[in-house]
Design a protein around this motif. Structure first.
Motif, mmCIF file in Angstrom:
data_model
loop_
_atom_site.group_PDB
_atom_site.id
_atom_site.type_symbol
_atom_site.label_atom_id
_atom_site.label_comp_id
_atom_site.label_asym_id
_atom_site.label_seq_id
_atom_site.Cartn_x
_atom_site.Cartn_y
_atom_site.Cartn_z
ATOM 1 N N ALA A 92 0.836 -1.209 0.000
ATOM 2 C CA ALA A 92 0.000 0.000 0.000
ATOM 3 C C ALA A 92 0.870 1.258 0.000
ATOM 4 O O ALA A 92 0.565 2.235 -0.696
ATOM 5 N N ALA A 93 1.962 1.240 0.742
ATOM 6 C CA ALA A 93 2.876 2.389 0.766
ATOM 7 C C ALA A 93 3.519 2.598 -0.605
ATOM 8 O O ALA A 93 3.630 3.731 -1.087
ATOM 9 N N ARG A 94 3.931 1.502 -1.245
ATOM 10 C CA ARG A 94 4.519 1.620 -2.593
ATOM 11 C C ARG A 94 3.490 2.132 -3.592
ATOM 12 O O ARG A 94 3.810 2.937 -4.468
ATOM 13 N N MET A 95 2.248 1.669 -3.461
ATOM 14 C CA MET A 95 1.194 2.135 -4.361
ATOM 15 C C MET A 95 0.959 3.637 -4.187
ATOM 16 O O MET A 95 0.737 4.349 -5.171
ATOM 17 N N ALA A 96 1.005 4.109 -2.956
ATOM 18 C CA ALA A 96 0.835 5.542 -2.697
ATOM 19 C C ALA A 96 1.974 6.332 -3.339
ATOM 20 O O ALA A 96 1.743 7.393 -3.951
ATOM 21 N N GLU A 97 3.195 5.818 -3.230
ATOM 22 C CA GLU A 97 4.341 6.473 -3.872
ATOM 23 C C GLU A 97 4.168 6.479 -5.388
ATOM 24 O O GLU A 97 4.448 7.486 -6.057
ATOM 25 N N MET A 98 3.703 5.377 -5.927
ATOM 26 C CA MET A 98 3.497 5.292 -7.369
ATOM 27 C C MET A 98 2.400 6.256 -7.823
ATOM 28 O O MET A 98 2.484 6.835 -8.904
ATOM 29 N N GLN A 99 1.362 6.444 -7.003
ATOM 30 C CA GLN A 99 0.288 7.380 -7.360
ATOM 31 C C GLN A 99 0.830 8.795 -7.458
ATOM 32 O O GLN A 99 0.438 9.555 -8.343
ATOM 33 N N VAL A 100 1.737 9.167 -6.561
ATOM 34 C CA VAL A 100 2.356 10.496 -6.613
ATOM 35 C C VAL A 100 3.107 10.663 -7.936
ATOM 36 O O VAL A 100 2.985 11.689 -8.609
ATOM 37 N N VAL A 101 3.858 9.657 -8.327
ATOM 38 C CA VAL A 101 4.604 9.713 -9.574
ATOM 39 C C VAL A 101 3.647 9.751 -10.765
ATOM 40 O O VAL A 101 3.851 10.525 -11.712
ATOM 41 N N LEU A 102 2.594 8.955 -10.728
ATOM 42 C CA LEU A 102 1.604 8.952 -11.812
ATOM 43 C C LEU A 102 0.950 10.317 -11.956
ATOM 44 O O LEU A 102 0.800 10.835 -13.073
ATOM 45 N N ASP A 103 0.598 10.926 -10.835
ATOM 46 C CA ASP A 103 0.006 12.266 -10.879
ATOM 47 C C ASP A 103 0.977 13.274 -11.486
ATOM 48 O O ASP A 103 0.587 14.137 -12.279
ATOM 49 N N ARG A 104 2.234 13.162 -11.116
ATOM 50 C CA ARG A 104 3.240 14.074 -11.661
ATOM 51 C C ARG A 104 3.408 13.874 -13.172
ATOM 52 O O ARG A 104 3.526 14.838 -13.927
ATOM 53 N N LEU A 105 3.431 12.618 -13.603
ATOM 54 C CA LEU A 105 3.515 12.341 -15.038
ATOM 55 C C LEU A 105 2.299 12.885 -15.783
ATOM 56 O O LEU A 105 2.428 13.467 -16.868
ATOM 57 N N ASP A 106 1.114 12.693 -15.208
ATOM 58 C CA ASP A 106 -0.106 13.215 -15.835
ATOM 59 C C ASP A 106 -0.024 14.727 -15.989
ATOM 60 O O ASP A 106 -0.400 15.281 -17.034
ATOM 61 N N ASP A 107 0.481 15.408 -14.970
ATOM 62 C CA ASP A 107 0.634 16.859 -15.021
ATOM 63 C C ASP A 107 1.623 17.263 -16.116
ATOM 64 O O ASP A 107 1.371 18.186 -16.897
#
Length: 126
Positions: A92-107
């Motif tokens: 779950a912690a890794r998924m949260a980190e990945m979501q931050v990166v995904l959001d940054r890529l989307d931006d």
């Protein structure tokens, strides 16, 4: 089921299957009279479980410990459950980190799309 069939069915190399068996991720695989591995339905369930867990990068060491505890029997149910909870928290912690990166890529992609859109509108002016 022969190792080649298991390999094809699960998309794992035969070397990977042998490694999983050697390190204890797949409990003892029976061999036929010619010494060739003969996977049972139970073996296949272990292969599927391990492939699933490794697919999300759960550590091999944790999985080895889980299998070891499983083989020790019902006295280890709580320890196995604790191990699974710990791995879930880490995932779950890794998924949260990945979501931050995904959001940054989307931006970043959105900014490129805006820039390209402006350029295209400029090029299409009469």
């Amino acid at each position: 089921m022969l190792i080649a069939e298991v390999s094809e069915r699960y998309g794992l190399s035969q070397d990977t299957l042998r490694y999983y068996e050697r390190v204890g991720l797949i409990p003892h695989v029976n061999r036929n009279k010619n010494g060739i591995r003969d996977y049972t339905e139970e073996d296949l369930r272990w292969v599927e479980f391990i492939k699933c867990m490794r697919g999300v990068s759960l550590p091999i060491e944790s999985l080895i410990e889980y299998v070891r505890l499983f083989q020790l029997g019902d006295d280890t149910v709580e320890a196995r459950q604790q191990l699974l909870h710990e791995q879930r928290q880490a995932l779950a912690a890794r998924m949260a980190e990945m979501q931050v990166v995904l959001d940054r890529l989307d931006d970043k992609i959105a900014r490129y799309d805006q820039t390209i859109g402006k350029r295209e509108r400029t090029l299409n002016r009469p």
